[in-house]
Enzyme design. Sequence first.
Site, mmCIF file in Angstrom:
data_model
loop_
_atom_site.group_PDB
_atom_site.id
_atom_site.type_symbol
_atom_site.label_atom_id
_atom_site.label_comp_id
_atom_site.label_asym_id
_atom_site.label_seq_id
_atom_site.Cartn_x
_atom_site.Cartn_y
_atom_site.Cartn_z
ATOM 1 N N ASP A 1 0.821 -1.220 0.000
ATOM 2 C CA ASP A 1 0.000 0.000 0.000
ATOM 3 C C ASP A 1 0.855 1.270 0.000
ATOM 4 O OD1 ASP A 1 -2.110 -1.866 0.469
ATOM 5 O OD2 ASP A 1 -1.839 -1.673 2.634
ATOM 6 N N GLU B 1 -11.510 0.005 -2.974
ATOM 7 C CA GLU B 1 -10.667 0.567 -1.904
ATOM 8 C C GLU B 1 -9.476 1.270 -2.560
ATOM 9 O OE1 GLU B 1 -9.443 -2.852 0.419
ATOM 10 O OE2 GLU B 1 -8.266 -3.684 -1.221
#
Length: 350
Positions: A31, A244
């Site tokens: 991420d 997301e």
Amino acid sequence: MPEESIGHIDFDELNKKAVSQPLIKHIYTADPSAHVFNGKIYIYPSHDVDEGEAFDDLGSHFAMEDYHVISMDTPDSEAKDNGIALHVRDVPWAEKQLWAPDATEKDGRYYLFFPAKDYEGIFKIGVAVSDSPTGPFTAQAQAIKKSFSIDPAVFKDETGNYFMYFGGIWGGQLQRWRNGTFNASDEESPTAHLPKNEEPALCGKVAKLTTDLLELAEDAKDVVIVDENGQPLLQGDTERRFFEASWMHTFNGKYYFSYSTGDTHFICYAIADNPYGPFTYAGKILNPVVGWTSHHSIVEFNGEWYLFYHDSSLSQGVTHLRSIKVTKIQHDEQGFIKTIDPYIDLKALI
Ligand code: FUB
């Protein structure tokens, strides 16, 4: 590519065909939110660990406890791990699961935004402050008021306003906030509380931050993504709808909102004239990587554009043990981003 389809891949060969290699190998990271501060690249990733939690569709196996900031002089130089920047034990309101963070700078101070589950099992978003881009960061005593769900991405516009984009469905709990408060029903299925396939998709969220960057200055609004006919994408449009991993960057005066499609494993983007949208779907940035999740950031460095992303190639496909990577992105003459294949000639390996 989804994990279930890669059981027979030769990972040594796959790594040779990858368009980029892990930036660091001594820990697992994911991420990656990359920024340029004072001419240098700082990456704010999740720090993946194996806590022995079983795989489930709510992401319980993502049991991360701390953050490390990674720095690089240029996208080609060695990446440096600057050690622990924040640990969950130092966040009074948070119990577990430090998921995808982001950071920003204002007046020489650095603000780390991060999701975590509180002691009631509800994801909230917190902020921690430091005088250095590498931390250590000191967390606020409480989560940001009216924050919920996961994956904060903080964007500063050219007038000096800061916006936080956030949200994630399934384990990210966005679908449990549809009525403005947390739906605490016992229904634990990741798809419970979602719109029906033929209804408009659940949207990511955006809210302006207060000038001290510690709270939301307004209630969060929907980041609506529409198709070529101006119609909102539908929940069943799983190769295009938001799941997301929000990110915002501007290019030639336009606002590019990019995100992951989750269970179909693409990084896609949509374009608007302002930070609130609506955004018109514009295409795919990254095809599926090894591992279930895909999460990225986009940053300009010395006039070139870069995609920071992750895959699970180093761990040979373990979903929650990922490695951050970087590769260049190209825009065409109209400003559309050319889709990246993360592995060259992958079909020959399968
Ligand atoms: O790293 C945990 C979660 O996986 C992130 O919050 C999501 O974006 C996905 O990458």
